[in-house]
Design a protein around this motif. Sequence first.
Motif, PDB file in Angstrom:
ATOM      1  N   ASN A 330      -8.668   0.059 -13.737  1.00 33.00           N
ATOM      2  CA  ASN A 330      -8.780   0.057 -15.190  1.00 33.00           C
ATOM      3  C   ASN A 330      -8.974   1.447 -15.770  1.00 33.00           C
ATOM      4  N   ASP A 331      -9.423   2.390 -14.932  1.00 38.19           N
ATOM      5  CA  ASP A 331      -9.683   3.727 -15.443  1.00 38.19           C
ATOM      6  C   ASP A 331      -8.519   4.687 -15.225  1.00 38.19           C
ATOM      7  N   MET A 332      -7.392   4.236 -14.654  1.00 34.38           N
ATOM      8  CA  MET A 332      -6.217   5.075 -14.411  1.00 34.38           C
ATOM      9  C   MET A 332      -5.105   4.702 -15.375  1.00 34.38           C
ATOM     10  N   LYS A 333      -4.709   5.665 -16.174  1.00 33.12           N
ATOM     11  CA  LYS A 333      -3.654   5.430 -17.152  1.00 33.12           C
ATOM     12  C   LYS A 333      -2.672   6.591 -17.145  1.00 33.12           C
ATOM     13  N   GLY A 334      -1.466   6.323 -17.659  1.00 35.63           N
ATOM     14  CA  GLY A 334      -0.467   7.382 -17.706  1.00 35.63           C
ATOM     15  C   GLY A 334       0.552   7.142 -18.800  1.00 35.63           C
TER      16      GLY A 334
END
Length: 786
Positions: A330-334
């Motif tokens: 949930n804390d990895m975005k791009g």
Amino acid sequence: MKKKLFIVLIIFSSLNLSLFAQKITISGYVHSKETGEKLIGAYVFINNTTKGTTTNSFGFYSFTVNNSDSINLIASYIGCKPETKSFISSQNINVNFYLETNTNIGTVQVTATIPIEKRNEMGVLEIPIKQLELIPTLGAEVDIMKAFQLMPGVQSGNEGGSGLYVRGGSPDENLILVDDVPLYYVNHFGGFISVFNIDAINSVKLIKGGFPAHYGSRLSSVMDVRMKDGNMKEYHGNYAIGLITSKIAFEGPIKKDKSSFLISFRGMPWELLIRPLSSIATGYVSMGYNFYDLNAKLNYKFSAKDRIYFSFYKGDDNLIVSLIDLYDLNDMKGKMKLRWGNTLSALRWNHVYGSKLFSNTTLSYTKYRYLTEYNFKNTLEQDKFFQQFATGISDIMLKSDFEYSLINNYKLKFGFNSVFHNFTPGNTKYSITESGIKTMDTTISYASLQVPENRIYVENMFKIGRWVNGNFGLHASHYYVNKTSFYSFQPRLLLNFLISKKISIKASYAEMQQNVHLLSSNTVSAPMDIWIPATKEIAPSNSRQIAGGVYKSFGNGLFEFSIEAYHKTSDNLIAYKEGTSFAGIAKNWDEKIETNGKGTSYGVELLLQKKTGKTTGWLAYTYSKSDRRFENLNNGEVFSAKYDRRHDISIVFIHKFNKKIDFSACWVFGSGYPYTLPIGKYEMVNEGATNSAENWNNNSVWFDETVFIYADRNTYRMRNYHRMDLGMNFKKQKKRGLRTWTISVYNAYNRQNPYYYFTKVKNNNVKLYQQSLFPVIPSISYSFKF
């Protein structure tokens, strides 16, 4: 030798200036009666004589004749009723025409234009705008690029693409002009739709040989697109909704018969639908894509001799991919962003000196840019990664063109063109943050270059007796880069021999030079065009083309037939080195390409065309061959060009049943394009097999632990390509305007044409697979004109 030729040409031009006197000159403009638009290429002639001319790109004509008691002057244009004016004059006279649209679709029009056998041109393709609007296309979106792909000598490249491969040339060898200004990128939607909105276009023609001297800077073709000026009489508009695009346009007078405006907008409106659907389908990817085209034009008539125009175009493609909950964290975005497009503007001034000399001066700006960004972050670990790549080219240009009509048998054209190029081959920015601390922040740039280029030209358009006419000219240029000058003298010659009243033989010779090169990724999903300048290490490309043909009109001018043969050689071509592309990073872009390539193209083209009447269309056939040779590619041996196609056939049929219903169909056939296949493979013995790569052939490629051994470059052929498209328009006159439903079917019999081939290893055997792109695709669109 070429410098001496230029001096002889100037002397020849000067002598003609003093040979003639005691004549009268007839000049003026030809307009549309309903809109006040200038009619380009209208035929103006004296009845029952061979004396006449066509209007130029601004609707102006001028020719000189012997003094006579009375003159019956006729003006005609495709789709309009001819108009006759009779007068007696002993001095120069200005005669303007306002031609009325011919609403009777069954009317036979004989003198709509100069018969093909008498035109002082060859290798020129023209499709009337009203005919263009009826050709069936992918997504029911009218596309001028795809229409010209149906003409002889023009290939499409990949299926559905809007690129033009003309007489063996590549897309970067085409000079695309919009109101006299070059446009560097002409596609949307991964190449499936061109940037030209038909609502803003007045006329278009493609020149593939016999180039007049006022054109230059490309090797293979010139596409000359002219925008509408805007209605000088009344306010009108239209809007349309289709499966791919929606658009709206509005035009009208600012001051009636004095000034006008045009504005049109086209875009892909489905991004708001694509984003949530892609997110639902994948669970972690939200993708959005859109493109738009904005055209605008203003024109103001100061006097009968002065007018100014302002043209503007802006278009962009935008692709955004957001990665949500990447790797289920949930804390990895791009996010990935891609944006590419053009900006173009031009200010032009027309002036008529007396009645014989017409001038047009243009100040313009054009820019192409490409930008991609990657941005990833981990909010928990406070890690970030950012990368941006940008490339582009921009031009500032000043040019003046003059047309001097001395007598009916001689016209002089001359002018100059100064361009300041600004090249940005590529800038890459990197930024890395680890645990909240920035550990990298750097920029890697390919050196930008500012390059001036100057050109001058002169053309002599002449007629000798009743049976011979031609165009003899020279295009000269000076290109300066990195303290190195490149001079070029490019002779142009066209001769037309009228061997009977209805048959002519034409021959032409043209030399061309191109001072810019294109590196392209050639991918569908994310096209990347990088324009680079010619330098001392990478010389300008040049070509020489000789062509000849036979031309005939028959059926009272309703039908035109031509057969042309050509032979073209090219030098100083470029290509990627084996195994490289612009995706990687090197010290300089010139380290990634092969130079000093040579090309040879030749072929025969046939065209039978009907432009007026209830039933129109054409039949086109091309036989062609195109080869390339580079010292370090294919072991230095000659190989077929990527889009070399031996046989190409196009049949276009358009029929108007009445004012409410019309039907169109087109069928295309093309023999297969060349490609390269593996002819064998072997497995790596083990990871410790040192130096085994030294024994590999230079054409080998390593995938995992399997080595494929490839045949010579482009020695195999894809399957033959063929497809049929159908279309119908249903029109109804409403109280407030004209409503049209358009239904089209792309690839009507669902032919699975090859888009590309790929190989897989199964059970220790290499198997070949075909990837097709488009099945049968029905489309519908709605439009309303008011």
